[in-house]
Scaffold this active site. Structure first.
Site, mmCIF file in Angstrom:
data_model
loop_
_atom_site.group_PDB
_atom_site.id
_atom_site.type_symbol
_atom_site.label_atom_id
_atom_site.label_comp_id
_atom_site.label_asym_id
_atom_site.label_seq_id
_atom_site.Cartn_x
_atom_site.Cartn_y
_atom_site.Cartn_z
ATOM 1 C CB SER A 106 -0.951 -0.090 1.209
ATOM 2 O OG SER A 106 -1.918 0.916 1.164
ATOM 3 C CG ASP A 156 -7.218 -1.966 -3.611
ATOM 4 O OD1 ASP A 156 -7.767 -1.109 -2.890
ATOM 5 O OD2 ASP A 156 -5.995 -2.208 -3.574
ATOM 6 C CG HIS A 187 -5.881 -1.737 0.063
ATOM 7 N ND1 HIS A 187 -5.375 -1.232 -1.123
ATOM 8 C CD2 HIS A 187 -5.082 -1.242 1.048
ATOM 9 C CE1 HIS A 187 -4.321 -0.458 -0.857
ATOM 10 N NE2 HIS A 187 -4.123 -0.462 0.448
#
Ligand code: MLT
Length: 213
Positions: A106, A156, A187
């Site tokens: 991320s 996501d 995610h």
């Protein structure tokens, strides 16, 4: 120690010298402890260098500032990516490790992508988990010889599919060897990330890594 080692970090030395060193970069709200275990599972015996992002957003560490979700403060990102690259260089000298493979999740994947584009000599390659395009006008650097694994999620809510695809193609256009997967997940990390990552590291051509060191 050099003041370039100015990130709070953890370092775990290699127990298998031929295993590539890993630079572990956590997501928003994580810290230097978060990905150590993942790193050990991805590549048993690798040296693991794991810094904590210096930007605090609502109490949560990150690697660079943003204006909103997915809207990055690119001036800050450039400064932070260079600072992280300097840290990696200083840590390589201090701990005697080769050029690392970044493993970023991320926000950590986004700064890894920025380091590849702004300071390509820093990394031998990268595993980018849920990454997006970090810079609106990425420089035309030469990424030949860099191996990159990208794993994105079809569902996501943070990284649109087209954005991940755009990152994969801009890295390939600069010569990187990109393997890209989109999984039917969101995610968060999944077992499939680990399986793909582990397989990818096992298959890394050792001579490419040695040449990059
Ligand atoms: C970022 O800010 O880097 C991305 O939006 C991912 C995240 O939520 O941290």
């Amino acid at each position: 120690m050099s003041d370039k080692l100015a990130f709070i970090h953890r370092f775990e030395p290699a127990t298998r010298l031929e295993a590539p060193p890993l630079l572990l970069l956590h997501g928003t709200g994580g810290d230097e402890n978060d990905l150590l275990q993942l790193g050990g599972l991805l590549s048993p015996g690798s040296a693991r260098l794991s810094p904590r992002g210096k930007v605090i957003e609502n109490g949560m560490p990150r690697f660079f500032r943003r204006h909103a979700e997915g809207v990055f403060d690119e001036d800050d990102l450039r400064v932070r990516a260079n600072e992280l690259a300097d840290f990696v260089e200083a840590a390589r000298n201090a701990y005697g490790i080769g050029k690392p493979i970044a493993v970023g999740f991320s926000n950590g994947a986004n700064i890894a992508a920025a380091v590849l584009l702004l300071r390509p000599d820093t990394l031998a390659g990268a595993i980018l988990l849920r990454a997006m395009v970090p810079l609106a006008h990425p420089p035309k650097v030469d990424l030949s010889g860099k191996r990159i694994l990208m794993v994105s999620g079809d569902h996501d809510p943070i990284v649109p599919r087209e954005n991940a695809a755009q990152l994969a193609s801009l890295l390939s256009a600069r010569g990187a060897q990109v393997e890209s997967h989109s999984l039917p997940i969101g995610h968060q990390l999944s077992q499939a990330d680990l399986t793909l990552g582990r397989r990818w590291i096992e298959a890394l051509d050792r001579t490419t890594l040695e040449k990059a060191s």
